[in-house]
Design a protein around this motif. Structure first.
Motif, PDB file in Angstrom:
ATOM      1  N   SER A 290       0.834  -1.200   0.000  1.00  0.00           N
ATOM      2  CA  SER A 290       0.000   0.000   0.000  1.00  0.00           C
ATOM      3  C   SER A 290       0.876   1.261   0.000  1.00  0.00           C
ATOM      4  O   SER A 290       2.073   1.219   0.263  1.00  0.00           O
ATOM      5  CB  SER A 290      -0.927  -0.010   1.217  1.00  0.00           C
ATOM      6  OG  SER A 290      -0.163  -0.036   2.404  1.00  0.00           O
TER       7      SER A 290
ATOM      8  N   LEU B 124       2.748   4.509   1.023  1.00  0.00           N
ATOM      9  CA  LEU B 124       3.447   4.862   2.261  1.00  0.00           C
ATOM     10  C   LEU B 124       3.023   6.271   2.675  1.00  0.00           C
ATOM     11  O   LEU B 124       3.309   7.238   1.973  1.00  0.00           O
ATOM     12  CB  LEU B 124       4.959   4.783   2.042  1.00  0.00           C
ATOM     13  CG  LEU B 124       5.481   3.453   1.488  1.00  0.00           C
ATOM     14  CD1 LEU B 124       6.973   3.533   1.207  1.00  0.00           C
ATOM     15  CD2 LEU B 124       5.164   2.305   2.422  1.00  0.00           C
TER      16      LEU B 124
ATOM     17  N   ASP C  28       2.186   2.357  13.920  1.00  0.00           N
ATOM     18  CA  ASP C  28       1.521   2.562  12.627  1.00  0.00           C
ATOM     19  C   ASP C  28       2.426   3.098  11.517  1.00  0.00           C
ATOM     20  O   ASP C  28       1.927   3.538  10.480  1.00  0.00           O
ATOM     21  CB  ASP C  28       0.290   3.473  12.768  1.00  0.00           C
ATOM     22  CG  ASP C  28      -0.746   2.902  13.720  1.00  0.00           C
ATOM     23  OD1 ASP C  28      -0.896   1.657  13.747  1.00  0.00           O
ATOM     24  OD2 ASP C  28      -1.391   3.685  14.432  1.00  0.00           O
TER      25      ASP C  28
ATOM     26  N   ASP D  89       4.532   3.227   8.237  1.00  0.00           N
ATOM     27  CA  ASP D  89       4.620   2.480   6.977  1.00  0.00           C
ATOM     28  C   ASP D  89       6.076   2.316   6.556  1.00  0.00           C
ATOM     29  O   ASP D  89       6.436   1.363   5.873  1.00  0.00           O
ATOM     30  CB  ASP D  89       3.872   3.211   5.859  1.00  0.00           C
ATOM     31  CG  ASP D  89       2.397   3.360   6.137  1.00  0.00           C
ATOM     32  OD1 ASP D  89       1.779   2.410   6.650  1.00  0.00           O
ATOM     33  OD2 ASP D  89       1.848   4.449   5.844  1.00  0.00           O
TER      34      ASP D  89
ATOM     35  N   THR E 129       6.180  -3.228   7.396  1.00  0.00           N
ATOM     36  CA  THR E 129       6.777  -1.892   7.483  1.00  0.00           C
ATOM     37  C   THR E 129       8.177  -1.923   6.890  1.00  0.00           C
ATOM     38  O   THR E 129       8.991  -2.784   7.212  1.00  0.00           O
ATOM     39  CB  THR E 129       6.840  -1.422   8.950  1.00  0.00           C
ATOM     40  OG1 THR E 129       5.510  -1.377   9.475  1.00  0.00           O
ATOM     41  CG2 THR E 129       7.465  -0.037   9.062  1.00  0.00           C
TER      42      THR E 129
END
Length: 181
Positions: free
Chosen positions: A2, A4, A79, A81, A109
């Motif tokens: 997904s 960043l 959380d 990325d 990550t």
């Protein structure tokens, strides 16, 4: 992989504040991490200076960007990325810091190193997920030189490389992906 959107920068010395300002201006939510409240206060001042330079250069500001300053590692990494380390050029220090980071981040990550000369394969040695470790080297001053080297380690996953190249373009910089460490 997904998009960043949340970056944590480890290291608030020479490079971190400029990188943070560029990423925030490009619409990312950035957390600057340092264990020292004094270092974070200096970083906040430096980010302000960098923002002034970027304003004078009329670098656009995209919605959604922000910078937070955090001295608690678990909170800083929550959380994220992408985690970008910009700590001193000592292999053992980078290995130790990144080993400590792994327990606080999701398996997907990305861990990016701003190293200018240490092999990514060696930096990633001993980590549980070396496939997510990549070199993302910014030139100094990071807010004025719009080119980043993207450096794969022996085990860096192709989707990690593609994500960092895409992020580099998204912030308005040019990715130069090296063929060898």
């Amino acid at each position: 992989m997904s998009e960043l959107n949340r970056a944590t920068i480890l290291g608030t010395g020479t490079m971190g504040p400029g990188m943070g300002a560029v990423l925030a201006r490009a619409g990312l939510q950035v957390t600057m991490f340092d264990t020292s409240p004094e270092a974070l206060a200096r970083t906040e001042g430096t980010v302000g200076v960098v923002d002034g330079v970027l304003d004078r250069l009329e670098v656009p500001v995209r919605e959604g960007g922000s910078i937070a300053y955090e001295s608690d590692q678990a909170t800083a990494l929550k959380d994220a990325d992408i985690v970008l380390e910009a700590i001193p050029e000592k292999l053992e220090l980078k290995q130790e810091v990144l080993a400590g980071v792994e327990g606080h981040i999701a398996a997907e990550t990305i861990i990016a190193s701003n190293t200018s000369g240490l092999p990514i394969t060696k930096i990633a040695a001993g980590l549980a997920h070396p496939e997510r470790v990549i070199g993302w080297h910014w030139s100094n001053p990071p807010h004025l030189i719009p080119m980043n080297e993207v450096v794969n380690g022996e085990r860096t996953a192709p989707e990690v490389t593609a994500a960092v190249e895409e992020l580099t373009r998204r912030i308005g910089y040019h990715p130069v992906t090296l063929k060898k460490e």
